[in-house]
Design an enzyme around this catalytic site. Structure first.
Site, PDB file in Angstrom:
ATOM      1  N   ASP A 545       1.432   0.764  -3.999  1.00 38.98           N
ATOM      2  CA  ASP A 545       2.146   1.164  -2.794  1.00 38.98           C
ATOM      3  C   ASP A 545       1.330   2.297  -2.165  1.00 38.98           C
ATOM      4  O   ASP A 545       0.496   2.914  -2.825  1.00 38.98           O
ATOM      5  CB  ASP A 545       3.553   1.638  -3.152  1.00 38.98           C
ATOM      6  CG  ASP A 545       4.348   2.036  -1.918  1.00 38.98           C
ATOM      7  OD1 ASP A 545       4.148   1.431  -0.858  1.00 38.98           O
ATOM      8  OD2 ASP A 545       5.149   2.981  -2.026  1.00 38.98           O
ATOM      9  N   ASP A 914       6.312   4.001  -6.156  1.00 33.29           N
ATOM     10  CA  ASP A 914       7.194   5.160  -6.327  1.00 33.29           C
ATOM     11  C   ASP A 914       8.627   4.760  -6.621  1.00 33.29           C
ATOM     12  O   ASP A 914       9.490   5.610  -6.776  1.00 33.29           O
ATOM     13  CB  ASP A 914       7.143   6.065  -5.093  1.00 33.29           C
ATOM     14  CG  ASP A 914       7.558   5.335  -3.818  1.00 33.29           C
ATOM     15  OD1 ASP A 914       7.873   4.129  -3.909  1.00 33.29           O
ATOM     16  OD2 ASP A 914       7.545   5.957  -2.748  1.00 33.29           O
ATOM     17  N   ASP A 918       9.860  -0.759  -4.209  1.00 35.52           N
ATOM     18  CA  ASP A 918       8.954  -1.509  -5.071  1.00 35.52           C
ATOM     19  C   ASP A 918       9.622  -2.055  -6.327  1.00 35.52           C
ATOM     20  O   ASP A 918       8.930  -2.539  -7.216  1.00 35.52           O
ATOM     21  CB  ASP A 918       7.779  -0.610  -5.487  1.00 35.52           C
ATOM     22  CG  ASP A 918       7.157   0.104  -4.313  1.00 35.52           C
ATOM     23  OD1 ASP A 918       6.897  -0.561  -3.303  1.00 35.52           O
ATOM     24  OD2 ASP A 918       6.966   1.324  -4.377  1.00 35.52           O
TER      25      ASP A 918
END
Length: 1229
Positions: A545, A914, A918
């Site tokens: 990410d 994080d 996700d």
């Protein structure tokens, strides 16, 4: 251009639900590969009576076998039948972990009585709704004929028709469907429901409804019970591992091997105690996490009327009901509840759709990030599925409408605009069907890991079992020729089984995993799934990410580009600077009369105030980016009963400063790429309303009046985007008085806006991001970025962090013809940017081959292009993924599906994020690493407290070390068994055996101690370019293992016969001619094999414990080196035979010096030969010959490399309705 962007954004918003359904279908297909298979059986009393008799006759052995093999219990107690008459269901789950109890489980069928009239009230073939429930999902449990009979002949109805038949598997309930004559998994309330059902809901459940639903869904509880201590101990004892240990101990006791039997018994008891403690601890921890319950205010009525279709629910437009406080375990889907922020327990025990008011919740348990999220009520705007038809129905989807869903396990921080009873919500899921319940189920029943190492380990154990059978047959034949009794033959044959099958192997692998977890914990990385550590050793693809992972989590405001009403943004550009000058302070905006811009920054947010638990002070909570934006303005925020208000204390034009209150908040929606608020100016005499909006500049520009949008906006966006800055556009418009804007659809309000300016924020790279990415790239690990940010910013960050080299070309994959009403959009390949002088050059000529050879290039695309490729061009998408590096504007479901596609191409994927958007990708990746401050996150197998990419190489290093250690342990345990098996079999041929003390020294002092400490070796400081193999059954492993076994047998064979050649030798049979004396343990053959074999154990352990390339040097393992040194001294002391006490204890006969010199020569030869054999395993020829079938991405790379036109720069790929694909130039297209 703006109109085109507007239609593009509208098209994307319309296709959100279709995309989610597409992804869900793909997931369903994947689940079908591991679909649970159910088989129905009927209990027979006469078979059970026979089973009971045989259980007594076998002294409990038959029930134990039935516990290990559930299918055997079915054969002994049931007969196969149809599902209609089933009393037991046999569930076979290929997706469960190998060896788990849920892989093959017997479920008992239950029956419960229901009121037929209540059930029929929910039946409707057209799926219409009555009362509070969609009948299409709950009413399939009675056939059509039964429905008529239940209404007309309730008294004459059979008992079977008035009973609900179900069973539970993995905490999910399956109901018998009388129409389909099969068991079906029960659906949640939101299945196949239209959004309008929630909008028009004005009625409550009756008591009859609640009783029926409690029987249908069960109680609302996710509590995992804690087994009693004795039950845990009993389950551990009957585990095959401990059962085999008990069998071994019994054999050794019968053979009078008391020393070793007692030692193994002590070790087993200690291991059992530790295992019981860990199991109990995990159950207590899971019980504490799963336990949820509180008093909830629920609205129910004794008399219920159907809701009228087409009516709109007002804020307090519900029918009268009796609100009462009940325990949350009594809630059922369809209940209307009132939620307040000051309730007894702030964790929600259900999933619910918000009907009125708004909530600020903390979803950290589900997402791993403690950023508060604002939830808003479902409105008519969410029920529109078509741009042309406002009345068209949209099916409700939790994924698409999650901004309106309160999830179980989330903490309610604040409730607003809900009235005196709080906000109202309708319960849609209870128990283990909730989001929290799904998480608990994923912990209880983890998905299977398709890792070849574990299956190969079982194959090795199976081979050793076959060898044990051969040894048993040989032992019986040899002992029979010596005239041994049947009892003695049984004991010695059983002893061979305990030697061939190494019982220490599972314990040794467990210890290795514990060491790995401890090393990771020392690096502030916590692992909740130890089996994933070995899998991390095979990672060759890492997905990141961007925000919070590669870059810093927070944003820093650089300034504002304000619009002054003329043709361009207020930039004050000077020829000497590269970028426009920013207004870097709120005072500068005031001085230049940009109060509207300042107001937009101050009010357009979803922040809230929360009391600090320690200091008691109020603090601003919310999205960190919005917090930074609000702090930039210098305004103050206040919380009152009326809601949230903002004021400017520093405005010099007024004494009190302007003050605005939030009237309604439209939260940020990733699909829409914007958020809006309706605010009221309470500082004026008249309450003036206005709408303020912020979001993606492209989207905000498309919503504004064209005359208010600056002409240089695209150029400004491109210039700032290339520098990697985050840009947010601001817009507003006044709202006429005397209008009910709170009930208006969002799409009607967010039109004809006035463009205000652009907020410029910088998201800095983390200090070590670039170095980690360069390091992993150097060892051949592919890396990609998957982000929700815009493409320009993502590409800029990718270049800064070295995901894309300076010399590399970037090919943008974009979608064209979206403005047309074309069935299938076209895909365009365009060179995005380049650092070289000639941007058109992507190919170079090879002087040797005279063929075009591609330079380094990377594909970049956004979520919209990914969606079109995923839906219409799957083969083209697979080719792009081979070089795809930047994926921008990706939604959470797209991230998850991308990780799955990479896995299908043969990559072993690692996802690092994080934890906010996700979670799906973290769970679907082979290795998921969540950057979270929590000690352990259930969002991913690995959680790093250190907010840095350094955790990625750390996990990969530890995975490679653990995998290499596991390989060494399996090989060591197999060779240890072969050493002892060879010694025992050869001694049986000489009518001898090892003594108790010799067994004890070999098994406990040598083998067990070495196996426990060899795993202490940590990972290598550097990653090798070659990964450790994942399979034990490879040509190098098989060749080296065969040569090791051959060498072991050869050395012992030589030692066995060489000692017989000396003049001072005399055989054991000469000691007595009486056969009743049995085996003679003290003989020269025994002495010869024992003193040689004890060195073989040490040599094998040392040879297999070498460090590089995946483990640290063996000398760094001080404990192992110390034990090896001590054991070497002990072995030489035994070998020298200078200590009479040891000679007596081990039963050794004194040998002459000539044999000792020969034995030392054999051992020296054995050492050098073993080193050569292990070196042979690294021979490149063996690795090349043993290379397995190429992976999917290797084959695809070979195919793509044959196309001289790839990548098709400057071309458009189109597809007609028949599926024919064509290519053309962009200018021709």
């Amino acid at each position: 251009m703006i109109n085109s962007q507007h239609s593009l954004e509208k098209s994307e918003a319309k296709n959100v639900l279709q995309e989610e359904e597409k992804l869900n279908l793909n997931n369903d297909h994947e689940q079908d590969m591991f679909a649970i298979k159910f088989h129905s059986f009927k209990f027979e009393r006469w078979k059970h009576l026979i089973y009971f008799i045989f259980s007594l006759l076998t002294l409990g052995l038959l029930p134990l076998l039935c516990y290990w093999y559930p299918r055997l219990w079915l054969y002994c107690n049931t007969v196969k039948c149809s599902e209609m008459h089933a009393t037991h269901i046999y569930a076979k789950d290929p997706g469960a972990e190998q060896g788990s109890e849920t892989r093959k489980m017997i479920c008992e069928v239950h029956m419960t009585s229901v009121d037929p009239l209540v059930a029929v009230r929910y039946l409707n073939k057209n799926g219409a709704t009555y009362g509070s429930m969609s009948l299409v999902s709950e009413a399939e449990f009675f056939s059509s004929d039964e429905q008529v009979n239940l209404v007309q002949e309730r008294k004459d109805d059979s008992e079977n028709k008035r009973r609900l038949k179900y069973f539970e598997h993995k905490h999910l309930r399956y109901i018998f469907n009388a129409e389909k004559l099969t068991f079906c998994k029960i659906k949640a309330l939101d299945a196949d429901l239209e959004v309008n059902w929630f909008i028009t809901k004005t009625s409550f459940l009756t008591n009859d409804d609640v009783d029926y639903k409690l029987k249908l869904y069960g109680s609302n509880s996710t509590t995992v019970p804690v087994s009693s201590l004795w039950k845990i101990v009993f389950r551990e004892i009957i585990n095959p591992f401990y059962a085999f240990q008990i069998f071994s101990v019994l054999i050794w006791v019968l053979e009078e091997y008391y020393y070793y039997a007692v030692c193994i018994l002590v070790i087993s008891v200690v291991s059992l105690a530790l295992s019981t403690y860990e199991t109990r601890k995990q159950q207590m921890s899971l019980h504490k996490m799963s336990r949820a319950g509180s008093k909830v205010k629920v609205h129910r009525s004794d008399h219920q009327l159907p809701s009228v279709s087409g009516t709109t629910r007002e804020e307090d437009g519900f029918q009268c009901s009796d609100a009462k406080m009940i325990h949350s375990s009594g809630l059922v889907p369809g209940d209307i509840v009132s939620i307040t922020s000051n309730q007894d327990h702030s964790l929600l025990p259900f999933d619910a759709v918000l009907l009125s008011g708004s909530c600020v919740v903390n979803e950290s348990m589900l997402t791993g990030e403690s950023v508060p999220v604002t939830k808003c009520p479902l409105t008519a705007d969410d029920g529109e599925s078509s741009e042309d038809s406002a009345c068209a129905a949209t099916l409700f989807s939790v994924d698409s409408h999650k901004r309106h869903v309160l999830f179980s396990g989330t903490e309610v921080l604040q409730c607003r605009y809900g009235g005196k009873d709080g906000v109202k919500a309708v319960v849609i899921r209870t128990g283990f069907m909730t989001s929290k319940g799904e998480l608990i189920r994923s912990i209880l029943y983890p998905r299977a890991i398709n890792f070849q190492f574990y299956s190969d380990t079982l194959k090795f154990v199976l081979v050793m079992s076959v060898l044990a059978v051969i040894g048993v047959v040989y032992t019986i034949i040899v002992l029979y020729t010596y005239g041994e009794s049947a009892w003695e033959m049984f004991l010695l044959a059983a002893d061979v089984v305990t030697i061939c099958v190494p019982p220490q192997l599972p314990a040794a692998l467990t210890v290795a995993a514990v060491y790995s977890q401890a090393r990771l914990k020392a690096s502030r990385i916590f692992c909740t799934t130890p089996s994933r550590i070995n899998l991390a050793g095979r990672v060759n693809m890492v997905c990141y990410d961007k925000t919070g992972t590669i870059t810093e989590d927070g944003m820093d405001v650089l300034g504002v580009l304000a619009y002054n009403g003329d043709s361009s943004l207020h930039t004050s550009v000077s020829p000497s600077v590269e970028l426009p000058r920013l207004m870097t302070a709120a005072s500068e905006l005031r001085d230049q009369n940009f109060e509207d811009v300042l107001k937009g920054l101050a009010v357009t947010h979803s922040l809230s105030l929360k009391s600090n638990s320690k200091s008691g002070d109020k603090e601003i909570v919310g999205d960190p980016m919005e917090v930074k934006m609000f702090e930039f303005t210098g305004w103050e925020i206040h919380q009152s009963k009326e809601g949230l208000s903002m004021s400017d204390p520093a405005d010099p034009k007024t004494s009190t400063g302007p003050k605005f209150e939030h009237v309604k908040v439209f939260p940020f929606v990733s699909e829409l790429q914007r958020m809006s608020v309706i605010v009221k100016n309470v500082s004026e005499d008249e309450d003036l309303l206005s709408l303020n909006c912020k979001g993606s500049p492209e989207v905000i520009g498309s919503l504004c009046n064209v005359s208010t949008v600056p002409r240089n906006l695209p150029a400004i966006l491109e210039k700032f985007g290339k520098k990697g800055f985050r840009l947010l556009a601001l817009a507003s418009k006044p709202l006429p008085a005397n209008s009910n804007y709170t009930s208006m659809p969002r799409s009607q309000l967010e039109t004809d806006l006035c463009f205000l300016g652009v907020l410029v924020m910088e998201n800095r790279l983390k200090p070590d991001s670039a170095s980690v990415i360069k390091y992993l790239d150097a060892v051949g690990i592919r890396q990609v970025m998957i982000t929700g940010d815009n493409l320009s910013t993502a590409v800029s960050v990718a270049q800064k962090c070295s995901l894309i080299n300076e010399e590399a070309k970037i090919v943008q994959v974009k979608i064209s013809d979206l403005s047309c009403k074309k069935a299938i959009p076209s895909v365009e390949f365009k060179l995005l940017s380049s650092t070289s002088n000639n941007d058109d050059v992507l190919w170079q000529k090879s002087d040797d081959t005279k063929v075009s050879v591609p330079l380094e290039y990377h594909f970049a695309m956004d979520g919209q292009a990914y969606h079109v490729l995923y839906t219409h061009y799957p083969d083209l998408l697979n080719q792009i993924l081979l070089r795809g590096t930047v994926f921008a504007r990706m939604k959470p479901t797209q991230k998850s599906s991308l990780v799955q596609l990479l896995a299908k191409l043969g990559f072993t994927t690692c996802m690092c994020g994080d934890g906010s958007n996700d979670c799906g990708a973290l769970r679907n990746a082979d290795v998921g690493i969540s950057l979270s401050e929590a000690e352990a996150s259930i969002a991913a197998p690995f959680t790093s407290n250190y907010q840095s990419l350094q955790c990625v190489p750390a996990v990969i290093k530890e995975g490679r070390c653990s995998l290499a250690t596991s390989f060494s342990l399996v090989k060591f345990m197999v060779l240890y068994s072969m050493i002892q098996f060879t010694s025992v079999v050869m001694l049986y041929s000489a009518k001898s055996n090892l003594t108790d003390m010799q067994y004890l020294y070999c098994d406990l002092v040598l083998c067990t101690s070495l196996a426990l400490v060899v795993s202490r070796s940590g990972p290598s400081n550097h990653l090798a370019s070659r990964r450790p193999p994942q399979s034990l059954v490879t040509l190098p492993n098989l060749v080296t293992m065969f040569l090791h076994v051959f060498l072991i047998v050869s050395v012992q064979f030589a030692s066995f016969f060489i000692i017989r050649s000396f003049a001072w030798y005399y055989p054991a049979l000469h000691a007595s001619t009486n056969k009743e004396l049995g085996l003679q343990e003290e003989c020269f053959e025994n002495t010869s094999l024992f003193v040689v074999s004890i060195f073989q154990y040490l040599i094998v352990a040392g040879i297999l414990s070498r460090g590089p390339p995946h483990r640290a040097h063996i000398l760094s393992n001080f404990v192992f080196v110390g034990i090896v040194a001590a054991l070497t001294v002990a072995n030489f002391t035994i070998f020298s035979q200078q200590v009479d006490f040891l000679n007596t204890a081990f039963g050794l006969l004194e040998t002459e010096a000539d044999f000792k010199f020969v034995a030392m020569g054999l051992l020296a030869l054995y050492i050098f030969s073993s080193i050569g054999i292990e070196s042979l395993g690294d021979w490149s020829y063996l690795r090349r010959v043993s290379r397995k079938t190429p992976s999917a991405h290797d084959l695809l790379t070979q195919t793509v490399s044959k196309h001289h036109y790839w990548p098709p720069i400057g071309e458009v790929v189109s597809k007609d309705k028949r599926g024919n694909i064509s290519r053309s130039k962009i200018e021709d297209h």
